[in-house]
Design a protein around this motif. Sequence first.
Motif, PDB file in Angstrom:
ATOM      1  N   ASN A   1     -45.409  20.716 -22.287  1.00 21.11           N
ATOM      2  CA  ASN A   1     -45.425  22.149 -21.954  1.00 21.11           C
ATOM      3  C   ASN A   1     -44.565  22.977 -22.904  1.00 21.11           C
ATOM      4  OD1 ASN A   1     -47.374  22.716 -20.054  1.00 21.11           O
ATOM      5  ND2 ASN A   1     -46.109  22.093 -18.350  1.00 21.11           N
ATOM      6  N   ARG A   2     -44.748  22.676 -24.175  1.00 26.36           N
ATOM      7  CA  ARG A   2     -44.235  23.555 -25.210  1.00 26.36           C
ATOM      8  C   ARG A   2     -45.020  23.291 -26.485  1.00 26.36           C
ATOM      9  NH1 ARG A   2     -38.024  24.841 -27.220  1.00 26.36           N
ATOM     10  NH2 ARG A   2     -38.613  26.276 -28.907  1.00 26.36           N
ATOM     11  N   VAL A   3     -45.444  24.343 -27.148  1.00 31.35           N
ATOM     12  CA  VAL A   3     -46.183  24.218 -28.401  1.00 31.35           C
ATOM     13  C   VAL A   3     -45.467  25.038 -29.458  1.00 31.35           C
ATOM     14  CG1 VAL A   3     -48.357  24.665 -29.586  1.00 31.35           C
ATOM     15  CG2 VAL A   3     -48.374  23.862 -27.210  1.00 31.35           C
ATOM     16  N   GLU A   4     -45.062  24.378 -30.530  1.00 32.31           N
ATOM     17  CA  GLU A   4     -44.388  25.067 -31.635  1.00 32.31           C
ATOM     18  C   GLU A   4     -45.035  24.627 -32.945  1.00 32.31           C
ATOM     19  OE1 GLU A   4     -42.303  27.413 -31.477  1.00 32.31           O
ATOM     20  OE2 GLU A   4     -41.479  27.310 -29.441  1.00 32.31           O
ATOM     21  N   LEU A   5     -45.699  25.556 -33.624  1.00 33.30           N
ATOM     22  CA  LEU A   5     -46.314  25.237 -34.902  1.00 33.30           C
ATOM     23  C   LEU A   5     -45.242  24.899 -35.929  1.00 33.30           C
ATOM     24  CD1 LEU A   5     -49.046  28.043 -35.070  1.00 33.30           C
ATOM     25  CD2 LEU A   5     -49.282  25.682 -34.262  1.00 33.30           C
ATOM     26  N   GLY A   6     -45.517  23.889 -36.743  1.00 36.50           N
ATOM     27  CA  GLY A   6     -44.580  23.507 -37.789  1.00 36.50           C
ATOM     28  C   GLY A   6     -43.548  22.490 -37.368  1.00 36.50           C
ATOM     29  N   VAL A   7     -43.539  22.109 -36.082  1.00 34.36           N
ATOM     30  CA  VAL A   7     -42.612  21.076 -35.598  1.00 34.36           C
ATOM     31  C   VAL A   7     -43.370  19.748 -35.537  1.00 34.36           C
ATOM     32  CG1 VAL A   7     -41.209  20.281 -33.665  1.00 34.36           C
ATOM     33  CG2 VAL A   7     -41.201  22.699 -34.298  1.00 34.36           C
ATOM     34  N   ALA A   8     -42.855  18.744 -36.210  1.00 29.75           N
ATOM     35  CA  ALA A   8     -43.552  17.459 -36.334  1.00 29.75           C
ATOM     36  C   ALA A   8     -43.308  16.559 -35.127  1.00 29.75           C
ATOM     37  CB  ALA A   8     -43.126  16.765 -37.623  1.00 29.75           C
ATOM     38  N   LEU A   9     -43.670  17.059 -33.955  1.00 27.26           N
ATOM     39  CA  LEU A   9     -43.560  16.277 -32.726  1.00 27.26           C
ATOM     40  C   LEU A   9     -44.890  16.328 -31.987  1.00 27.26           C
ATOM     41  CD1 LEU A   9     -40.090  17.419 -31.275  1.00 27.26           C
ATOM     42  CD2 LEU A   9     -40.650  15.146 -32.170  1.00 27.26           C
ATOM     43  N   PRO A  10     -45.297  15.233 -31.341  1.00 25.76           N
ATOM     44  CA  PRO A  10     -46.476  15.292 -30.473  1.00 25.76           C
ATOM     45  C   PRO A  10     -46.214  16.244 -29.313  1.00 25.76           C
ATOM     46  CG  PRO A  10     -45.817  13.017 -30.903  1.00 25.76           C
ATOM     47  CD  PRO A  10     -44.702  13.890 -31.396  1.00 25.76           C
ATOM     48  N   MET A  11     -47.236  17.018 -28.923  1.00 29.56           N
ATOM     49  CA  MET A  11     -47.083  18.032 -27.873  1.00 29.56           C
ATOM     50  C   MET A  11     -48.300  18.022 -26.968  1.00 29.56           C
ATOM     51  SD  MET A  11     -45.987  21.132 -30.444  1.00 29.56           S
ATOM     52  CE  MET A  11     -44.814  20.829 -31.781  1.00 29.56           C
ATOM     53  N   VAL A  12     -48.070  18.265 -25.695  1.00 30.59           N
ATOM     54  CA  VAL A  12     -49.158  18.441 -24.744  1.00 30.59           C
ATOM     55  C   VAL A  12     -48.758  19.573 -23.805  1.00 30.59           C
ATOM     56  CG1 VAL A  12     -48.247  16.634 -23.209  1.00 30.59           C
ATOM     57  CG2 VAL A  12     -50.641  17.340 -23.024  1.00 30.59           C
ATOM     58  N   ALA A  13     -49.692  20.485 -23.526  1.00 28.60           N
ATOM     59  CA  ALA A  13     -49.341  21.655 -22.724  1.00 28.60           C
ATOM     60  C   ALA A  13     -50.584  22.212 -22.047  1.00 28.60           C
ATOM     61  CB  ALA A  13     -48.700  22.735 -23.599  1.00 28.60           C
ATOM     62  N   ALA A  14     -50.339  23.012 -21.013  1.00 30.36           N
ATOM     63  CA  ALA A  14     -51.407  23.726 -20.328  1.00 30.36           C
ATOM     64  C   ALA A  14     -51.571  25.111 -20.950  1.00 30.36           C
ATOM     65  CB  ALA A  14     -51.093  23.844 -18.836  1.00 30.36           C
ATOM     66  N   ASP A  15     -52.751  25.680 -20.762  1.00 30.95           N
ATOM     67  CA  ASP A  15     -53.055  27.005 -21.291  1.00 30.95           C
ATOM     68  C   ASP A  15     -52.552  28.077 -20.319  1.00 30.95           C
ATOM     69  OD1 ASP A  15     -54.067  29.292 -22.398  1.00 30.95           O
ATOM     70  OD2 ASP A  15     -56.135  28.596 -22.534  1.00 30.95           O
ATOM     71  N   ASN A  16     -51.287  28.414 -20.438  1.00 30.90           N
ATOM     72  CA  ASN A  16     -50.661  29.399 -19.560  1.00 30.90           C
ATOM     73  C   ASN A  16     -51.204  30.806 -19.788  1.00 30.90           C
ATOM     74  OD1 ASN A  16     -47.866  28.128 -18.238  1.00 30.90           O
ATOM     75  ND2 ASN A  16     -48.603  27.044 -20.039  1.00 30.90           N
ATOM     76  N   PHE A  17     -51.501  31.130 -21.034  1.00 32.91           N
ATOM     77  CA  PHE A  17     -51.957  32.480 -21.381  1.00 32.91           C
ATOM     78  C   PHE A  17     -53.275  32.820 -20.680  1.00 32.91           C
ATOM     79  CE2 PHE A  17     -54.856  34.895 -24.118  1.00 32.91           C
ATOM     80  CZ  PHE A  17     -54.201  36.119 -24.155  1.00 32.91           C
ATOM     81  N   SER A  18     -54.266  31.954 -20.824  1.00 31.29           N
ATOM     82  CA  SER A  18     -55.589  32.248 -20.258  1.00 31.29           C
ATOM     83  C   SER A  18     -55.552  32.316 -18.734  1.00 31.29           C
ATOM     84  CB  SER A  18     -56.598  31.188 -20.710  1.00 31.29           C
ATOM     85  OG  SER A  18     -56.774  31.230 -22.112  1.00 31.29           O
ATOM     86  N   ALA A  19     -54.772  31.422 -18.117  1.00 30.33           N
ATOM     87  CA  ALA A  19     -54.690  31.414 -16.656  1.00 30.33           C
ATOM     88  C   ALA A  19     -54.026  32.685 -16.142  1.00 30.33           C
ATOM     89  CB  ALA A  19     -53.937  30.183 -16.173  1.00 30.33           C
ATOM     90  N   MET A  20     -52.967  33.138 -16.817  1.00 30.76           N
ATOM     91  CA  MET A  20     -52.308  34.364 -16.380  1.00 30.76           C
ATOM     92  C   MET A  20     -53.218  35.563 -16.578  1.00 30.76           C
ATOM     93  SD  MET A  20     -49.806  35.759 -14.898  1.00 30.76           S
ATOM     94  CE  MET A  20     -48.312  34.745 -14.910  1.00 30.76           C
ATOM     95  N   LEU A  21     -53.955  35.578 -17.671  1.00 30.65           N
ATOM     96  CA  LEU A  21     -54.894  36.666 -17.911  1.00 30.65           C
ATOM     97  C   LEU A  21     -55.976  36.682 -16.823  1.00 30.65           C
ATOM     98  CD1 LEU A  21     -55.648  38.980 -19.790  1.00 30.65           C
ATOM     99  CD2 LEU A  21     -56.980  37.352 -21.160  1.00 30.65           C
ATOM    100  N   GLU A  22     -56.409  35.491 -16.386  1.00 28.90           N
ATOM    101  CA  GLU A  22     -57.405  35.414 -15.320  1.00 28.90           C
ATOM    102  C   GLU A  22     -56.842  35.911 -13.990  1.00 28.90           C
ATOM    103  OE1 GLU A  22     -60.388  32.143 -13.206  1.00 28.90           O
ATOM    104  OE2 GLU A  22     -59.287  31.595 -15.021  1.00 28.90           O
ATOM    105  N   LEU A  23     -55.570  35.606 -13.724  1.00 31.69           N
ATOM    106  CA  LEU A  23     -54.927  36.144 -12.525  1.00 31.69           C
ATOM    107  C   LEU A  23     -54.897  37.679 -12.574  1.00 31.69           C
ATOM    108  CD1 LEU A  23     -51.876  33.749 -11.929  1.00 31.69           C
ATOM    109  CD2 LEU A  23     -53.737  34.191 -10.324  1.00 31.69           C
ATOM    110  N   CYS A  24     -54.597  38.216 -13.740  1.00 31.52           N
ATOM    111  CA  CYS A  24     -54.588  39.678 -13.893  1.00 31.52           C
ATOM    112  C   CYS A  24     -55.983  40.253 -13.685  1.00 31.52           C
ATOM    113  CB  CYS A  24     -54.066  40.052 -15.278  1.00 31.52           C
ATOM    114  SG  CYS A  24     -52.293  39.730 -15.520  1.00 31.52           S
ATOM    115  N   GLN A  25     -57.003  39.560 -14.194  1.00 29.43           N
ATOM    116  CA  GLN A  25     -58.371  40.027 -14.008  1.00 29.43           C
ATOM    117  C   GLN A  25     -58.739  40.053 -12.526  1.00 29.43           C
ATOM    118  OE1 GLN A  25     -61.041  40.958 -16.525  1.00 29.43           O
ATOM    119  NE2 GLN A  25     -61.417  41.871 -14.501  1.00 29.43           N
ATOM    120  N   HIS A  26     -58.290  39.013 -11.790  1.00 27.33           N
ATOM    121  CA  HIS A  26     -58.521  38.968 -10.341  1.00 27.33           C
ATOM    122  C   HIS A  26     -57.890  40.184  -9.662  1.00 27.33           C
ATOM    123  CE1 HIS A  26     -58.368  37.743  -6.170  1.00 27.33           C
ATOM    124  NE2 HIS A  26     -57.046  37.637  -6.222  1.00 27.33           N
ATOM    125  N   LEU A  27     -56.654  40.492 -10.024  1.00 25.65           N
ATOM    126  CA  LEU A  27     -55.983  41.650  -9.426  1.00 25.65           C
ATOM    127  C   LEU A  27     -56.658  42.953  -9.832  1.00 25.65           C
ATOM    128  CD1 LEU A  27     -52.247  40.579  -9.885  1.00 25.65           C
ATOM    129  CD2 LEU A  27     -53.517  40.687  -7.740  1.00 25.65           C
TER     130      LEU A  27
END
Length: 342
Positions: free
Chosen positions: A157-183
């Motif tokens: 649950n962190r994505v940083e471009l240019g950092v040489a570490l494996p990363m896995v995360a959820a799409d927080n941006f799209s889900a929050m935007l969908e919550l806003c669309q619902h409201l």
Amino acid sequence: MKRSAAAPGSGAHRITIHDVAREAGVSIATVSRVVSGNPQVNAEMVGLVRTAAEKLGYSPNSAAQGLASGQYRSIGVVVPDLGNPYFNDILKSTVTAAAAERYRMVVSDSGGDPEEEFNACQQQLSQVDGLLVLSSRMPVERLHALAGQQVPVVLVNRVELGVALPMVAADNFSAMLELCQHLRDLGHTKVAYLAGSPLAWQNRERWRGVQQARIMGMEASLIQADATISAGYAATDEALAAGPTAILAYNDLAAIGVMARLRELGLRVPHDISVTGFDDIEVAQHATPPLTTATSPKAELGRLAWELLRAGLNGERAPLPPLLPAEVVLRSSTGRARPPRG
């Protein structure tokens, strides 16, 4: 008179490799090599040591094994808050998968402090085979330092471009935007976002989603809070002062705190004001009223984190997974926007 070894668990005498070596009639170094799994020990010696160890009830100390073999059969985990059930939900699948391969978890709580987090990582790296860092708050420079370690490290649950570490995360941006669309579909045009830690990548992504909702005609106020019930409770009055018809909390815990304060103020959810959370921890569906939120794929995050770490343990590089979808769950804490008072 010859001293007999105490029965396992008696507490009278802890069986050591010295006892095993004496019983087997071999050197301490031989016992150490057998315990660490050194393949160069001949089968006869291995049999003698194992027979003696079983007879005495010897259980090798994992730290001692690690020093001897370079493998501790341990995975370090650093989280910002063990009191948040969200992290436990992620770790359930990781613990299960790791245990199947005879790894145990060593968990540290950083309290959300980036320096404490880095120190915890440094301490863990000296006694584990791999490290998982959940929802990291560290500056990017520290992440670069972790990437230079020989022990594999995975960010969850962190994505940083240019950092040489494996990363896995959820799409927080799209889900929050969908919550806003619902409201917005319910007529809400003015909302307040109760923010988590400004150091958290998830918070930055969620606020980015709220800001993007401006294209829908939604105005948002940013209110600093945190990821706890008490923080949501404490920030509610300031949020109400901004005049919103809905409050989007950083996570479910903060949203529960918001609803508790709204009840004290005599405001009804969602008749007077709507509330949303994020993560869909178990208590969210049992809140009063049940909480509209976004389901972070916690089990899948844990499983993929282990797969990335296991690849590192085997000296391999697994392909990085795409951002995992976080699905919006509509419950009773959101409703039509109330008309302006007057």
